[in-house]
Design an enzyme around this catalytic site. Structure first.
Site, mmCIF file in Angstrom:
data_model
loop_
_atom_site.group_PDB
_atom_site.id
_atom_site.type_symbol
_atom_site.label_atom_id
_atom_site.label_comp_id
_atom_site.label_asym_id
_atom_site.label_seq_id
_atom_site.Cartn_x
_atom_site.Cartn_y
_atom_site.Cartn_z
ATOM 1 N N LYS A 267 0.845 -1.192 0.000
ATOM 2 C CA LYS A 267 0.000 0.000 0.000
ATOM 3 C C LYS A 267 0.877 1.237 0.000
ATOM 4 C CE LYS A 267 -4.215 1.813 0.423
ATOM 5 N NZ LYS A 267 -5.280 1.588 -0.578
ATOM 6 N N THR B 278 -4.378 -4.882 1.171
ATOM 7 C CA THR B 278 -3.769 -3.554 1.303
ATOM 8 C C THR B 278 -4.585 -2.667 2.236
ATOM 9 O OG1 THR B 278 -4.897 -2.771 -0.701
ATOM 10 C CG2 THR B 278 -2.672 -3.689 -0.952
ATOM 11 N N ASP B 279 -5.888 -2.928 2.354
ATOM 12 C CA ASP B 279 -6.698 -2.219 3.331
ATOM 13 C C ASP B 279 -6.222 -2.522 4.754
ATOM 14 O OD1 ASP B 279 -9.216 -0.625 3.967
ATOM 15 O OD2 ASP B 279 -9.629 -2.497 5.040
ATOM 16 N N PHE C 124 32.976 28.686 -11.982
ATOM 17 C CA PHE C 124 33.179 27.494 -12.806
ATOM 18 C C PHE C 124 34.140 27.862 -13.927
ATOM 19 C CE2 PHE C 124 31.611 24.088 -15.831
ATOM 20 C CZ PHE C 124 32.215 23.064 -15.121
ATOM 21 N N ARG D 14 29.136 33.446 -9.806
ATOM 22 C CA ARG D 14 27.842 33.151 -10.413
ATOM 23 C C ARG D 14 26.835 32.798 -9.336
ATOM 24 N NH1 ARG D 14 28.163 26.848 -12.597
ATOM 25 N NH2 ARG D 14 29.105 26.000 -10.701
ATOM 26 N N VAL E 21 30.065 22.355 -8.440
ATOM 27 C CA VAL E 21 29.073 21.628 -7.658
ATOM 28 C C VAL E 21 29.695 20.362 -7.073
ATOM 29 C CG1 VAL E 21 26.870 20.416 -7.755
ATOM 30 C CG2 VAL E 21 27.174 22.552 -9.034
ATOM 31 N N GLN E 22 30.514 19.686 -7.886
ATOM 32 C CA GLN E 22 31.117 18.429 -7.448
ATOM 33 C C GLN E 22 32.010 18.628 -6.222
ATOM 34 O OE1 GLN E 22 30.908 19.646 -10.530
ATOM 35 N NE2 GLN E 22 31.054 18.061 -12.121
ATOM 36 N N ASN F 207 21.472 21.552 -11.002
ATOM 37 C CA ASN F 207 21.539 23.009 -11.103
ATOM 38 C C ASN F 207 20.172 23.612 -11.351
ATOM 39 O OD1 ASN F 207 24.177 24.098 -10.726
ATOM 40 N ND2 ASN F 207 24.845 23.043 -12.590
ATOM 41 N N HIS G 217 18.982 26.976 -12.896
ATOM 42 C CA HIS G 217 19.680 27.936 -13.738
ATOM 43 C C HIS G 217 19.064 29.326 -13.666
ATOM 44 C CE1 HIS G 217 22.224 24.924 -15.691
ATOM 45 N NE2 HIS G 217 21.181 24.124 -15.572
#
Length: 300
Positions: A12, A57-58, A167, A184, A240-241, A267, A269
Site C-alpha cells: 500500500k 492492502t486495506d 566554474f 555566479r 558543484v562536485q 543546477n 539555472h
C-alpha cells in the site's frame, strides 16, 4: 518455454498520516506519507489466483493508522518505520520481508511575541523539503534472525547563493559554448540519502528504543541538514562536485553511524539578461555587473 514468476512484492502506497502527541498543552506533530510493501510466500496469488496468502492492502493501511496511534516511536520516522516493518514480519508467518518508506513533511513551531518564543501548538510549513526514511526488515533467515537496514535522507531542500561560486578551467573542445565565470549564482534542490551502520544482531520491537540511542537517527538527520547548509553557504565553490564532496566528507566524519552518503544537486539555472542593446547597459560581464536574471526550469 513456460513463463515463471521471478519475484513478487506488493503493498500500500500513499497512506497519509498526521499525528498529534500531547504533553499537556505542549504538542508535537508529525505528518507522514507511508509506503508499505511486503514479500514472502505470496507467489500463488499471482500464479494460481490464490488470495488466501494476500494481506489486504486495506489491512496494511489500517495497521499503519493503528500503530500511528499506539507506537511509542511515532515521532521518529526511522523507528516508526522499523516498528511497522517488524509488525508485518512478526504477525504473518508467510511474510518474510517488509519495505517501509516514509516521507515526512516539515512543520515548524511558529515563533510568537517580542522574544519569538516557539508556540506550544501552532506550526508553519516553512519549506517544501521532505525528510525521507526507507527501511527493510528481513526475516528470510528466520523469524528469530531478523535483520534491518535503514536509509535516511532529505529531498527538495531548495537553496541559492548569489556569490561565492565559480566554474572555470573546465575541458573545452569543439562542442563547448559555455563561458567561464569567476562568480555566479549557485542554486539547487538538494537531495541526499545516507546508509546507517546498524548493530549486527536480531532486530526486535522491544529493542527499538536502544537501537535509536545507538544509531542516533534523529541527531544524524539534524546534523546532515546543518552540515549541508553550512557548507553550501560558506564554501568558495569551484564546482558543484567539489562542494558536494566536502558536504559528504564532513557528514561521515561527524556521524560514525553513517556508512555512506549519496548527493544529487541538479543546477537551478539563472541566466543573466543581455541588456547591452539598451544604451549599453552592462548586465553580463564582468560578473559583478550581472544583476538581472531569467530563472529557467531546464538547461538551454
Amino acid at each position: 518455454m513456460a513463463s515463471v514468476l521471478s519475484h513478487a512484492r506488493y503493498g500500500k502506497d500513499k497512506v497519509r498520516v498526521f499525528r498529534i502527541v500531547r504533553d499537556g498543552d505542549w504538542h508535537e506533530v508529525v505528518e507522514y506519507t507511508v509506503c508499505a510493501l511486503l514479500e514472502g510466500q505470496i507467489e500463488t496469488s499471482y500464479t494460481k489466483a490464490d488470495n488466501s496468502v494476500v494481506v489486504a492492502t486495506d489491512s496494511i493501511k489500517n495497521t499503519t493508522y493503528i500503530l500511528a496511534k499506539t507506537s511509542p516511536h511515532i515521532l521518529s520516522p526511522a523507528l516508526f518505520a522499523l516498528h511497522l516493518g517488524l509488525h508485518f514480519v512478526n504477525k504473518y508467518n508467510h511474510i518474510s520481508k517488509s519495505i517501509i518508506t516514509i516521507e515526512q513533511l516539515k512543520w515548524t513551531r511558529i515563533p510568537v511575541g517580542p522574544n519569538a518564543e516557539p508556540h506550544k501548538h501552532s506550526f508553519v510549513r516553512d519549506g517544501d523539503e521532505k525528510r525521507i526514511i526507507k527501511v527493510e526488515v528481513d526475516a528470510t533467515a528466520g523469524k528469530d534472525k531478523v535483520k534491518g537496514s535503514v536509509v535516511g535522507g532529505l529531498k527538495d531542500l531548495l537553496v541559492l547563493k548569489s556569490s561565492g561560486s565559480a566554474f572555470e578551467n573546465f575541458l573545452r573542445d569543439e562542442y563547448t559554448t559555455l563561458i567561464e565565470v569567476s562568480d555566479r549564482i549557485f542554486s539547487t534542490a538538494v537531495d541526499y540519502d545516507y546508509n546507517f551502520i546498524l548493530p549486527d544482531e536480531h532486530l526486535t520491537i522491544e529493542g527499538l528504543k536502544k537501537l535509536g540511542e545507538i544509531s542516533r537517527f534523529e541527531q544524524v538527520a539534524a546534523s546532515a541538514r546543518q552540515i549541508t547548509l553550512d557548507t553550501f553557504a560558506t564554501d568558495e565553490s569551484a564546482s558543484v562536485q567539489a562542494t558536494l564532496f566536502k558536504m559528504a566528507q564532513q557528514i561521515i566524519a561527524e556521524n560514525p553511524t553513517v556508512g555512506s552518503i549519496t548527493y544529487r544537486l541538479p543546477n537551478k539555472h539563472y541566466i543573466p539578461v543581455n541588456l547591452s542593446f539598451f544604451n549599453g547597459l552592462e548586465n553580463i560581464t564582468p560578473p559583478e555587473k550581472a544583476e538581472v536574471f531569467t530563472p529557467v526550469d531546464a538547461p538551454r
